[in-house]
Design a protein around this motif. Structure first.
Motif, PDB file in Angstrom:
ATOM      1  N   SER A  16      -7.247  -2.429 -10.074  1.00 32.82           N
ATOM      2  CA  SER A  16      -6.618  -1.764 -11.452  1.00 32.82           C
ATOM      3  C   SER A  16      -5.240  -1.163 -10.652  1.00 32.82           C
ATOM      4  O   SER A  16      -4.206  -1.215 -11.231  1.00 32.82           O
ATOM      5  CB  SER A  16      -7.475  -0.788 -12.297  1.00 32.82           C
ATOM      6  N   ALA A  17      -5.497  -0.324  -9.594  1.00 27.47           N
ATOM      7  CA  ALA A  17      -4.346   0.582  -9.202  1.00 27.47           C
ATOM      8  C   ALA A  17      -3.210  -0.438  -8.666  1.00 27.47           C
ATOM      9  O   ALA A  17      -2.043  -0.323  -8.737  1.00 27.47           O
ATOM     10  CB  ALA A  17      -4.782   1.514  -8.166  1.00 27.47           C
ATOM     11  N   ALA A  18      -3.774  -1.468  -7.960  1.00 29.34           N
ATOM     12  CA  ALA A  18      -2.809  -2.481  -7.397  1.00 29.34           C
ATOM     13  C   ALA A  18      -2.052  -3.050  -8.539  1.00 29.34           C
ATOM     14  O   ALA A  18      -0.758  -3.328  -8.413  1.00 29.34           O
ATOM     15  CB  ALA A  18      -3.617  -3.724  -6.573  1.00 29.34           C
ATOM     16  N   LEU A  19      -2.794  -3.597  -9.416  1.00 31.86           N
ATOM     17  CA  LEU A  19      -2.156  -4.303 -10.704  1.00 31.86           C
ATOM     18  C   LEU A  19      -1.057  -3.466 -11.357  1.00 31.86           C
ATOM     19  O   LEU A  19      -0.037  -3.757 -11.569  1.00 31.86           O
ATOM     20  CB  LEU A  19      -3.107  -4.930 -11.382  1.00 31.86           C
ATOM     21  N   LEU A  20      -1.317  -2.098 -11.619  1.00 29.11           N
ATOM     22  CA  LEU A  20      -0.379  -1.302 -12.451  1.00 29.11           C
ATOM     23  C   LEU A  20       0.750  -1.043 -11.450  1.00 29.11           C
ATOM     24  O   LEU A  20       1.812  -0.632 -12.014  1.00 29.11           O
ATOM     25  CB  LEU A  20      -1.326   0.057 -12.632  1.00 29.11           C
ATOM     26  N   VAL A  21       0.347  -0.886 -10.071  1.00 26.44           N
ATOM     27  CA  VAL A  21       1.753  -0.498  -9.201  1.00 26.44           C
ATOM     28  C   VAL A  21       2.614  -1.689  -9.163  1.00 26.44           C
ATOM     29  O   VAL A  21       3.804  -1.780  -9.521  1.00 26.44           O
ATOM     30  CB  VAL A  21       1.248  -0.522  -7.811  1.00 26.44           C
ATOM     31  N   LEU A  22       2.101  -3.002  -9.252  1.00 18.49           N
ATOM     32  CA  LEU A  22       2.776  -4.345  -9.421  1.00 18.49           C
ATOM     33  C   LEU A  22       3.628  -4.232 -10.620  1.00 18.49           C
ATOM     34  O   LEU A  22       4.778  -4.676 -10.983  1.00 18.49           O
ATOM     35  CB  LEU A  22       2.051  -5.544  -9.467  1.00 18.49           C
ATOM     36  N   PRO A  29      14.744  -2.964  -9.368  1.00  9.76           N
ATOM     37  CA  PRO A  29      15.710  -4.318  -9.097  1.00  9.76           C
ATOM     38  C   PRO A  29      15.362  -4.824  -7.482  1.00  9.76           C
ATOM     39  O   PRO A  29      15.009  -4.163  -6.458  1.00  9.76           O
ATOM     40  CB  PRO A  29      17.133  -3.646  -9.240  1.00  9.76           C
ATOM     41  N   GLY A  30      15.451  -6.199  -7.530  1.00 14.19           N
ATOM     42  CA  GLY A  30      15.288  -6.939  -6.086  1.00 14.19           C
ATOM     43  C   GLY A  30      13.742  -7.062  -5.833  1.00 14.19           C
ATOM     44  O   GLY A  30      13.556  -7.526  -4.760  1.00 14.19           O
ATOM     45  N   THR A  31      12.862  -6.984  -6.856  1.00  9.50           N
ATOM     46  CA  THR A  31      11.525  -7.499  -6.483  1.00  9.50           C
ATOM     47  C   THR A  31      10.996  -8.746  -7.036  1.00  9.50           C
ATOM     48  O   THR A  31       9.806  -8.882  -7.048  1.00  9.50           O
ATOM     49  CB  THR A  31      10.457  -6.161  -6.783  1.00  9.50           C
ATOM     50  N   SER A  32      11.988  -9.539  -7.298  1.00  5.03           N
ATOM     51  CA  SER A  32      11.340 -10.844  -8.316  1.00  5.03           C
ATOM     52  C   SER A  32      10.617 -11.726  -7.253  1.00  5.03           C
ATOM     53  O   SER A  32       9.942 -12.461  -7.738  1.00  5.03           O
ATOM     54  CB  SER A  32      12.649 -11.612  -8.675  1.00  5.03           C
ATOM     55  N   PRO A  33      10.680 -11.710  -5.932  1.00  3.42           N
ATOM     56  CA  PRO A  33       9.822 -12.591  -5.120  1.00  3.42           C
ATOM     57  C   PRO A  33       8.403 -12.385  -5.275  1.00  3.42           C
ATOM     58  O   PRO A  33       7.684 -13.391  -5.164  1.00  3.42           O
ATOM     59  CB  PRO A  33      10.273 -12.582  -3.801  1.00  3.42           C
ATOM     60  N   LEU A  34       7.991 -11.147  -5.696  1.00  2.00           N
ATOM     61  CA  LEU A  34       6.583 -10.766  -5.845  1.00  2.00           C
ATOM     62  C   LEU A  34       5.899 -11.611  -7.243  1.00  2.00           C
ATOM     63  O   LEU A  34       5.082 -11.862  -7.349  1.00  2.00           O
ATOM     64  CB  LEU A  34       6.421  -9.255  -6.279  1.00  2.00           C
ATOM     65  N   GLY A 145      10.244  -8.888 -15.707  1.00  2.24           N
ATOM     66  CA  GLY A 145       9.954  -8.306 -16.932  1.00  2.24           C
ATOM     67  C   GLY A 145       9.225  -9.048 -17.729  1.00  2.24           C
ATOM     68  O   GLY A 145       8.400  -8.607 -18.712  1.00  2.24           O
ATOM     69  N   SER A 146       9.353 -10.185 -17.702  1.00  2.00           N
ATOM     70  CA  SER A 146       8.352 -11.119 -18.578  1.00  2.00           C
ATOM     71  C   SER A 146       7.240 -11.033 -18.116  1.00  2.00           C
ATOM     72  O   SER A 146       6.078 -11.410 -18.911  1.00  2.00           O
ATOM     73  CB  SER A 146       8.846 -12.486 -18.748  1.00  2.00           C
ATOM     74  N   ARG A 147       6.752 -10.841 -16.932  1.00  2.00           N
ATOM     75  CA  ARG A 147       5.342 -10.905 -16.174  1.00  2.00           C
ATOM     76  C   ARG A 147       4.678  -9.265 -16.355  1.00  2.00           C
ATOM     77  O   ARG A 147       3.424  -9.364 -16.197  1.00  2.00           O
ATOM     78  CB  ARG A 147       5.422 -11.203 -14.983  1.00  2.00           C
TER      79      ARG A 147
END
Length: 181
Positions: A16-22, A29-34, A145-147
């Motif tokens: 849960s913590a990992a998903l909420l951090v994601l 900005p700039g984290t789109s490769p994830l 934003g869409s994810r």
């Protein structure tokens, strides 16, 4: 409480913590490769489904009512309660911010997708309402934003699952204590 309940609750809380951090990183900005690959959303939902399914089975086997589960949750250590509450509040906050549109300008393109090597998004403005073709750079800016919501929802579900499995573990511990008397 048995070690399997602690392990199950800990894994659910960590995921849960990992998903909420994601989900929060989608605003950076700039984290789109994830977030470019679609498998991140699928993996989040499959994991949440499996963990929540196991929690439902454990709750059924414990056959405790909601009041007993709430009392058992209140018997957890204060740090555990605070950590789980923080996860739930953070997840709900991310969802509320996303649904309310705070942090994004009104009329912004939404729901980026690719079809046949071309990039499309939904334009909510009244004059151009519908799907429009966009550039690759616009697509890459819209993907996080869409994810966001589809990553935050499994995060909230996993936080709730962690609360539930630890409460069930407390109920089972109390039942074993009464049976030993």
């Amino acid at each position: 409480m048995g070690w399997t309940y602690k392990l199950h609750g800990g894994v659910a809380a960590a995921l849960s913590a990992a998903l909420l951090v994601l989900a929060v990183l989608t605003w950076v900005p700039g984290t789109s490769p994830l977030f470019e690959p679609q498998w991140t959303v699928a993996a989040a939902f499959v994991t949440a489904f499996l963990v929540c399914g196991a929690v439902v089975v454990r709750m059924f086997l414990a056959s405790a009512d909601n009041r007993a589960l709430w009392q058992a949750f209140r018997c957890l250590p204060g740090r555990a309660q605070a950590g789980l509450a923080a996860l739930v509040v953070a997840g709900v906050a991310v969802l509320v911010f996303d649904v309310a549109g705070w942090g994004s300008e009104p009329g912004r393109l939404q729901d980026a997708e690719t079809r046949d090597g071309r990039y499309f998004a939904h334009d909510p403005r009244p004059d151009t309402r519908g799907t429009v073709e966009i550039s690759k750079s616009e697509y890459q800016a819209l993907v996080p934003g869409s994810r966001r919501m589809f990553i935050a929802i499994p995060g909230v579900l996993l936080a709730g699952a962690s609360c539930a499995v630890l409460a069930v573990g407390e109920v089972r511990r109390a039942d074993r204590g009464l049976a030993a008397r």
